[in-house]
Design an enzyme around this catalytic site. Sequence first.
Site, PDB file in Angstrom:
ATOM      1  CB  ALA A 123      -5.748 -17.278  23.492  1.00  0.00           C
ATOM      2  CG  ASP A 124     -11.094 -18.482  26.922  1.00  0.00           C
ATOM      3  OD1 ASP A 124     -11.367 -18.595  28.117  1.00  0.00           O
ATOM      4  OD2 ASP A 124     -11.234 -19.399  26.094  1.00  0.00           O
ATOM      5  N   GLY A 125      -8.979 -15.157  24.631  1.00  0.00           N
ATOM      6  CA  GLY A 125      -8.939 -13.823  24.051  1.00  0.00           C
ATOM      7  C   GLY A 125      -7.504 -13.321  24.062  1.00  0.00           C
TER       8      GLY A 125
END
Lengths: 653, 277
Positions: B172-174
Amino acid sequence: MDPRRAARTVIDPKVRQVGFFTPAVPPQRSQSVTVAVDGGGSPSPPMSDLSAASNSLSPVMIPPPRHVSVPVAVPAPLSPLRRESLTSLPVGSYNPSESLLGTSPLLSPSSRMDGSEFTEDVSPSAWGGRGGSAKVASSFPGSGGEMMAMKAGSGNTFQPKSSLTTASVVKMPPGVSVKNKGASVESPHERDGGPGAKPKEKMSKAERRALQEEQRAAKAAAKAAGEGRKPTSAAASAGAEQGKTAKPSSQKKDTAQVTGNVATQDKKGVDRPPEKDRKKEVPPPRMQFDDKSRVEKAKRRAVVNQSEARNIVELFRHLPQYIHGTQLPDLESKFFQLDPMHPSVYKVGLQYLAGDISGGNNRCISMLLAFRDAIRDYSTPPEKTLIRDLTAKISSYVSFLIECRSLSISMGNAIKFIKNRIAKLPLTLSESEAKSSLQSDIDHFINVKIILADKVIVSHAVTKIRDGDVLLTYGFSCVVEMILLSAHELGKQFRVVIVDSRPKLEGQKLLRRLVGKGLRCTYTHVNAISYIMHEVTRVFLGASSVLSNGTVYSRVGAACVAMVAHAFRVPVLICCEAYKFHERVQLDSICFNELGDPDVISEVPGRADLNHLYNWADNENLQLLNLTYDAMPSDYVSVIVTDYGMIKSQKIR
Amino acid sequence: MALSAVIRTSEATTMMELEIELKRASDALKSSDLTSISLSAGCDLFMRYVTRTKALEYEDFDAAKTRLMERGEKFGELSLRARKTIAMLCQDFIFDGCTILVHGFSRVVLEVLKMAATNRKLFRVFCTEGRPDSTGIRLSNELAKLGIHSKLLIDSAVAYAMDEVDMVFFGADGVVESGGIINMMGTYQTALVAHSMNKPVYVAAECYKFARLYPLDQKDLAPALRPIDFGVKVPPGVEVETSARDYTPPQYLTLLFTDIGVLTPSVVSDELIKLYL
C-alpha cells in the site's frame, strides 16, 4: 415480585424496559445493586434478545444506564456506576433530560470523562439534596433497579429499545421531579405504577392481570396512606388500568396521559396493554382512572391545555399525540399569570409552540439563553439550597418546554449539561458567584460545543467539495448552509440541489439564502429524488442526532434521500456536532419520534380545491400521521463530519 | 532518517524552535514528492512520535534533545524492522501449495514472499504485468532469484486467472481512515474481482503509512499523474487517463498486516486515532 419478574420476560415492542428493576420493593440501594448483580446471572427469558436489556431475568447486564429506557427517575449519573463499583446509587434527582438522553456522547476520552464527571457529580449531590427516601423513591419508579443493573454492565452501550420509552420518559420525569418535592409516600405508588406500567407491555395477559391485582391492592394501601397525590394516583391509575373497551375512555386516557406533567410513562405504557386488552375483552380494573377528580387534577396541573387527540394511529400511540390546537392564544393570555415561569423561558416555549424556532441548534441555543436569563434573575428562597432549588426550577422549566414541544436530543444533552454543572457547584460559593459561574458555563457550552464546533465541521467538510461538484442537500440544516456558503466564499465552483418536502417546506428558507449569496441552486421536492440523483456527486445532510450504533436521526425524509444516494453510489456526508450524539440505539423510526400536526398534511396551502381530506377527523377509518423525524441506518452514511474530525458512522461509539 | 539528522544537527535552544525546524524540514521533504502519501504520512507520524517527548519535563534542554534524537532514530529503526514483523505475521497465512496473486511491486510483499520461501513453503506467485511501471517484470525477476515459481499475467487476465488463485497480496502507498488503501492503479480492479470470487485480499503495510485521509471516491485523492507510453503514438485529440493510483474501499479488503498486528479494515481508524493522538 416473582410473577412480576417472570411477566417481564414478554417483550412488548411498545414499551421497553432496560435494566433491572424491583417493582414492589422499596428502593434500597443494596437491593437494587444485588438485583442488578443477580440479574446478570439469571437465565434470560426466551424471547429476549432485546428484552435482555430490559428484563430483570436477562443475563446480559444492561449497558450504561443513562438512558432513556429508564422509565422513571433514572438517576442521572449512570456512568459512575458503570465505571466504578456499584457503591453510589444514582438515586438522585431525576432529571427528565438526563433520563431522556443519558450522558453526552463519548467520542473522545476527554468528553467521556466530562460526561461521567457530570453524571457522577449530579448523583451524589442530588441524592444528598433531596432527601434520601423521596429521591430514591422517585428515582425508582420502575427503573431504579434497572439503573443499578444497567450500571453494572460495562461498556455495552446497546440499548435495544430504550428509545421507545423515551417518549414516555419525557413526560414522566417532569412529573416525577416536580412531585418529588416532598412526596415520599408517593414513591411506593409510583414505583408500583412505574414498574407495573413498564413491564405491562411485556407480560402476557394473565400475568398482567395478576400484576394489576397486586398493584390495585398496593394502591389501595397507598391511597389510604397518602391522599391527594394526584401524580401518583394518575400514575397508579394508569398503571392499574387495563384494556378499557370503550373508545371514549381510551381517548380520555390519552387526554389524561397527555395532560402534561402527570402523564408518566406508566400511562403511556399502560395505554398499550389497555388497547390490547380491549381487543381481547379483558375487563380492566380501572378504578382509579374512573376517578374523575384525579384526572381533573392532572389536567389542572398542566400548564398547557391539551385537547384530545383525534384518530390516533395505532402504531404511534406510545408517542405524545399532537394536540397543539389553540394553545398559543391560551398561553399568551396566561403570560402574566404564570408566576413560577421565567418570562424568557415562557417566551421560548411559545416560540417552540408556534414553530418560530426550529432546528436542533436553534432550539438548543435559545433554550440555553433563556435558562441563562432565568439563572441571572434567580434568587434562592430562604431555607433552600441553591443547588437543589435551582435544579428543581430548571426541571420545571424543562417540563414546560416539553409541553410546548418535545425536546430535541440536542436540547436534552444541553439540559443534562446544565444540571451537571449546577450539581457540581461547590457549596462554598456565594449565590452570585454560583450564578455567574453557571452563566459563564452556559456561554462556554454554546461557544465551544455549538459555534466553534460548527466552524470545525465547516473546515473539514469544505475539503470534500471540489470544483464541478453537484451537491445535494435536504431541508434546512444550519451547518450545511454554513458549509455551502464557506465553500462558495473559497471560490469553489459547484451547484446545489435543494430537496424539500411538505409540509414544512424548510428547504425554501435555505434556497432563499443561497440564492441571495449567489450560488447556483436547483430546487425540487423529495418525489423527484431518484430523478435528480444521477447528476449529484455528493450529498450533505444535517442531523438532529447520531445514535451510538451509527444510526442518524434527522428530519423525516432524510433517510429516503440517503437511501437513494446509496443506491446511486453517491457519498453521503452527515454533518453533526458532537454534542448531539446520544448513546441510545434506535433501529427504526417508530419507537421514538415526534408527531406533528396532522391537519397540515390534509391541506395544501394555496390549493383550496384539494380539499378531499376536509373533515378527515370524522372518518373513523382514516388516520393521518405526520412524523417529524426518521432514523437512517448507518449503511447509507459514508462519513460523519463532526468537530472531532471525519469518522465512519459505525465508529461513533 | 533525514528528520532525525535534522534534530542532531539543529542548533535550536528551545523545544519550540526545534519543532519549527523539524516542521520545516518535513515540509521540505514532503514538497519534494507531492504525491507520495507514505512520505507525508511518515513525516507526520515522525513529528508526533518525536514531539511526544515534550510531555516529559526536561530541565535541561540538551537532555531533551538527546532524548528526541534517540526517539527519532528509534523511529527509523522501527520502520526498517517493520517489514520483518509483517513478514512474520503473514507466514501463517501462506500454506503449502497455494497460489498468490500479487499486484504492484512492494518491498514489504517481497519480504513476505522471501521469508515464506526461506521457511521452505511451496507456493507459486502470479504477477500482474503492472503497466505502465512494469512492476510485474521487476517482481518476477526478484522472485526468480529467490527460486520462487512465478507466472506473469497481463493486467486484463486477472479475472481469467482468479479461479486458480488462493489469495491476493498488495502493498500500500497509504492506508486511509476508512480502512481502505491507496495503491498502484489496478489494485481496486483486482480487489473487486477477488471479492466477487470470494478470494481473500491481504494488504501488507507498515503503520507509518496510515494517513488521515478520507477519500469518498476515486477522484477524491490528490492526483498523482504518470505519463503512459502506449508504444505507438497516441492520436491527437485523444485523452489518456494518466492517474497512477486508485483507492480501494475497505469492504473489498480482508486483512491488513501491519507491524502493529493483523488488523481488519474497520479497526484501522481506531489504530489511527491511537497513533495520532
